[in-house]
Design a protein around this motif. Structure first.
Motif, short mmCIF file in Angstrom:
data_model
loop_
_atom_site.label_atom_id
_atom_site.label_comp_id
_atom_site.label_asym_id
_atom_site.label_seq_id
_atom_site.Cartn_x
_atom_site.Cartn_y
_atom_site.Cartn_z
N TRP A 1 -1.35 -12.91 -6.88
CA TRP A 1 -0.71 -11.65 -6.50
C TRP A 1 -0.03 -11.78 -5.15
CZ3 TRP A 1 -0.06 -7.30 -9.38
CH2 TRP A 1 0.37 -6.16 -8.73
N PRO B 1 5.56 -6.11 -1.53
CA PRO B 1 5.00 -5.13 -2.46
C PRO B 1 6.11 -4.41 -3.23
CG PRO B 1 5.06 -4.23 -0.25
CD PRO B 1 5.64 -5.61 -0.15
N PHE B 2 5.73 -3.65 -4.22
CA PHE B 2 6.63 -2.75 -4.98
C PHE B 2 7.78 -3.48 -5.66
CE2 PHE B 2 5.20 -0.19 -1.22
CZ PHE B 2 4.20 0.48 -1.89
N LYS C 1 5.29 -6.44 -9.90
CA LYS C 1 4.06 -5.84 -9.40
C LYS C 1 3.93 -4.40 -9.90
CE LYS C 1 3.22 -8.78 -5.48
NZ LYS C 1 3.18 -8.96 -4.04
N LYS C 2 5.06 -3.73 -10.07
CA LYS C 2 5.00 -2.36 -10.58
C LYS C 2 4.42 -2.32 -11.99
CE LYS C 2 8.42 -0.04 -7.78
NZ LYS C 2 9.80 0.42 -7.64
N THR D 1 0.80 -3.04 -12.14
CA THR D 1 -0.05 -1.97 -11.65
C THR D 1 -0.10 -0.82 -12.65
OG1 THR D 1 0.70 -2.53 -9.44
CG2 THR D 1 -0.47 -0.46 -9.67
N VAL D 2 1.04 -0.55 -13.26
CA VAL D 2 1.11 0.60 -14.16
C VAL D 2 0.35 0.35 -15.46
CG1 VAL D 2 2.72 1.92 -15.58
CG2 VAL D 2 3.25 1.49 -13.19
N ILE E 1 -3.45 1.16 -15.53
CA ILE E 1 -3.72 2.59 -15.41
C ILE E 1 -3.39 3.30 -16.72
CG2 ILE E 1 -3.15 4.70 -14.17
CD1 ILE E 1 -2.57 3.07 -11.72
N LEU E 2 -2.23 2.96 -17.28
CA LEU E 2 -1.85 3.56 -18.56
C LEU E 2 -2.88 3.25 -19.62
CD1 LEU E 2 1.99 3.11 -19.06
CD2 LEU E 2 0.68 5.23 -18.91
N LEU F 1 -11.57 -0.24 -13.46
CA LEU F 1 -10.17 0.00 -13.10
C LEU F 1 -10.00 0.06 -11.58
CD1 LEU F 1 -7.28 0.63 -13.78
CD2 LEU F 1 -7.87 3.03 -14.06
N VAL F 2 -10.94 0.73 -10.92
CA VAL F 2 -10.85 0.82 -9.46
C VAL F 2 -10.88 -0.58 -8.84
CG1 VAL F 2 -12.06 1.57 -7.38
CG2 VAL F 2 -11.76 3.15 -9.27
N LEU G 1 -7.65 -2.25 -9.25
CA LEU G 1 -6.54 -1.65 -8.50
C LEU G 1 -6.60 -1.97 -7.01
CD1 LEU G 1 -5.88 1.88 -10.02
CD2 LEU G 1 -4.58 -0.22 -10.28
N LYS H 1 -4.50 -4.61 -5.52
CA LYS H 1 -3.06 -4.48 -5.77
C LYS H 1 -2.36 -3.67 -4.68
CE LYS H 1 -3.55 -4.65 -10.81
NZ LYS H 1 -3.32 -6.07 -11.04
N PHE H 2 -3.14 -2.98 -3.85
CA PHE H 2 -2.51 -2.16 -2.82
C PHE H 2 -1.84 -3.03 -1.76
CE2 PHE H 2 -4.86 1.18 -4.72
CZ PHE H 2 -4.17 2.33 -4.39
N PRO H 3 -0.68 -2.62 -1.27
CA PRO H 3 0.03 -3.42 -0.26
C PRO H 3 -0.81 -3.66 0.98
CG PRO H 3 1.45 -1.68 -1.10
CD PRO H 3 0.10 -1.44 -1.68
#
Lengths: 151, 495
Positions: free
Chosen positions: A80, A88-89, A93-94, A97-98, A101-102, A125-126, A129, A132-134
């Motif tokens: 990653w 990021p973003f 990576k989007k 990340t999506v 969650i989906l 899931l947490v 995630l 993955k945060f910047p």
């Protein structure tokens, strides 16, 4: 300009990698659904946990590259962190990340989790995630998975 | 109040019924809700996170300055490119113009452009085999057999039988398992260091090491610690400090790097102590012995032999073949694994065309001469000693000759009192050099690329002893250098 490309981390940007992700998930869920005696909740939970753990190991646990590259520049970085030069973003990576969650939202919709099952899926899931945060870029919480000695 | 609440609800309902897809969302939430508001709330958090990540874009740099078209145009007009090649100083120009030019073949004696033959003490021709007849004959034979160049890296049809023969001969000569030939002397050690030491590995380097080592160290991207030149206490301190700071951290590769005979000082590293420390602190040793190989030790097996240490005990031993062997290229000798690793990871080996056969044959012949006449090395050392003795006994307090190790072939003569600028010192020393050339001895100032050395050594006149000179010639040359110093110092009222 890049003087060289990190072939280890460029594949999520390839066309078709989203489709591959979705295909693998559909295949997993349907395959599990075919096993006799398995409940809908169990099938979804297993799908979630497998997807989460595999992506976690691939993107957030294994360090470095499998071959020698630029005097070991990436040897203490997860996939990653190597992706898109650490920015990021980015599109790859989007979607990465999506999708988890989906997956979680869809699974809660099509099943009737009891509280413990919901908890397991939720915590998994947490955990997936968080890295993955910047703001978690190159951060090792409590030194977990710390490798090299930076001087 | 009630009316306000009611209108809000009505408004909300209107929005709900007018937005397409709202019914689907409502149905989804109702189905997922399952009488547990906490779960719905948690899911809502995920939706928010997802939306946040999806619609976020790369943060812009905070200090980004917006320029108008006019400002951009002004900046472009104002811009003047820096000169591609910096203009040379007056000193550099005169240096270039007055450079001694050798006409014809170089050797222990050579002719300058004016046609007069002089003794050559400016070449690294330590065992005096440069342009010797037997090497010339072999080289001509190789030229007829193999042609001029190999035009291919060793891995792609660049390896010839003579390369393999030379590798075996060097390994046999040093008593090590194996060796590998590089086509450039300078890039040998610059390539060997990054082949083994990677990012986060640790290098401990003598701070008097020359540019070849410094470039290698830089390319390796490793963690570098320098210790004061030949200061074994400082070396131990550095090793101890590293041990303390990396106690709980994972093990990395560690190397001590030093030159055998230092090109900038003409002294030798304290190899026995370094060997003991490397064993104690579990380091590997990279020894760059370009100025020691062939001319130090009883039979020319370099710095290790001088201290009674087997070259095989030095983990990685590098040297150029352009000095004692009077050829070109370099080699690295050591255990088989160390050598084989470089065949794919030594970048200068993998990506350079191999050494031309003619040079490999010349090096091989020079090595054979050295093997057949083991006293060549001692002769070179005796000449160096004789020259040092004359210079040390000259009784000129204004000059200093490094005399720690009398037997190394490279002699630096420095001024004791520093002049105001380096340029001024160099000018005085250049006068000495010119005087020596007039008197029939070719010597040179030590020259460095300023800004590329770690600590720029003090300006000096450099003499190279050689087994090719007779004792009398060596003594005569030392006498001429001494007299030139006297004369120039007197003219400058420095005496």
């Amino acid at each position: 300009m890049e003087s060289f490309s990190n072939t280890n981390s460029s594949w999520p940007n390839l066309r078709g990698s989203i489709a591959t992700n979705v295909f693998v998930l559909v295949f997993l869920r349907m395959g599990l659904g075919l096993i006799p005696g398995i409940t809908v909740e169990a099938a979804w939970t297993i799908t979630n946990l497998l997807y989460y753990s595999i992506t976690f190991i691939m993107f957030h646990w294994v360090l470095g590259v499998p071959f020698a590259l630029n005097q070991g520049e990436f040897e203490d970085m997860t996939l990653w962190e190597q992706m898109d030069k650490g920015e990021p973003f980015t599109p790859a990576k989007k979607y990465l990340t999506v999708i988890p969650i989906l997956l979680f939202l869809i699974s809660t919709h099509y099943s009737h989790y009891d509280v413990p099952t919901f908890g397991i899926n939720f915590i998994a899931l947490v955990i997936v995630l968080i890295p993955k945060f910047p703001s978690m870029h190159r951060v090792r919480i409590f030194g977990i998975n710390q490798k090299s000695n930076t001087d | 109040m009630v009316v306000a609440v009611n209108t809000t609800f009505t408004l909300a309902y209107d929005v709900y019924s007018n937005v397409p897809g709202a019914a689907v969302v409502y149905k989804y939430i109702r189905d997922s809700h399952q009488n547990d508001p906490v779960r719905t709330l948690l899911e809502l958090v995920f939706v928010v996170v997802m939306a946040w990540y999806f619609f976020n874009n790369k943060p812009k740099a905070k200090d980004e300055v917006k320029l108008t078209e006019k400002e951009i145009q002004d900046l472009c007009d104002e811009w003047e490119p820096e000169e591609l090649v910096p203009r040379m100083t007056e000193f550099q120009n005169s240096d270039l113009e007055n450079m001694a030019v050798i006409a014809g073949a170089a050797g222990t004696k050579c002719k300058l452009a004016d046609g007069k033959e002089r003794l050559n003490f400016a070449s690294n021709n330590f065992i005096g085999v440069m342009n010797s007849e037997s090497i010339k004959d072999k080289a001509i034979g190789a030229l007829h057999k193999y042609g001029v160049g190999s035009c291919g890296p060793p891995g792609f049809y660049g390896t010839l039988d003579v390369h393999m023969e030379l590798e075996q001969a060097i390994a046999r000569f040093l008593g090590v398992e194996s060796s590998i030939i590089y086509s450039q002397g300078f890039s040998t050690v610059s390539s060997v260091i990054p082949a083994f030491s990677k990012r986060s590995d640790i290098l401990v380097v003598d701070d008097a090491c020359g540019m070849a080592i410094l470039k290698g160290v830089e390319l390796s991207r490793s963690i570098v610690k320098f210790y004061r030149h030949n200061d074994m206490k400082d070396l131990e301190n550095v090793l101890k400090k590293i041990n303390e700071s990396t106690k709980k951290k994972p093990l990395t590769r560690r190397f001590i790097i030093t030159e055998g005979v230092f090109q900038a000082h003409g002294d030798m590293c304290n190899l026995p102590v370094i060997m003991a420390l490397k064993e104690q602190y579990k380091y590997r040793l990279i020894l760059e012995d370009s100025l020691g190989f062939g001319c130090v030790g009883q039979t020319g097996r370099g710095t290790p032999e001088h201290f009674g240490i087997a070259p095989a005990d030095v983990d990685i031993y590098c040297a150029t073949m352009a000095n004692s062997l009077s050829s070109s290229g370099g080699f690295c000798a050591g255990r088989k694994e160390i050598v084989e690793h470089q065949r794919l990871s030594g970048l200068a080996y993998t990506f350079s065309a191999s050494l031309p056969a003619i040079l490999a044959v010349s090096a091989l012949e020079a090595l054979k001469i050295l093997e057949a006449n083991p006293n060549l090395s001692v002769e070179c050392q005796q000449n160096a000693m004789a020259m040092r003795e004359i210079l040390l006994k000259a009784g000129i307090p204004q000059i200093r000759v490094a005399d720690g190790y009398q037997t190394t072939p490279i002699i630096h003569i420095r001024l004791t009192s520093r002049l105001s600028t380096r340029e001024e010192e160099e000018l005085v020393l250049q006068e000495v050099v010119d005087q020596c050339i007039r008197d029939g001895v070719i010597v040179s100032r030590a020259k460095y690329v300023e800004g590329q050395e770690l600590h720029l050594p003090v300006a000096s006149v450099k003499l190279m002893a050689s087994a090719g000179h007779t004792r009398r010639d060596s003594e005569k040359a030392a006498g001429i250098v001494r007299d030139a110093f006297r004369k120039v110092l007197k003219a400058h009222r420095l005496a």
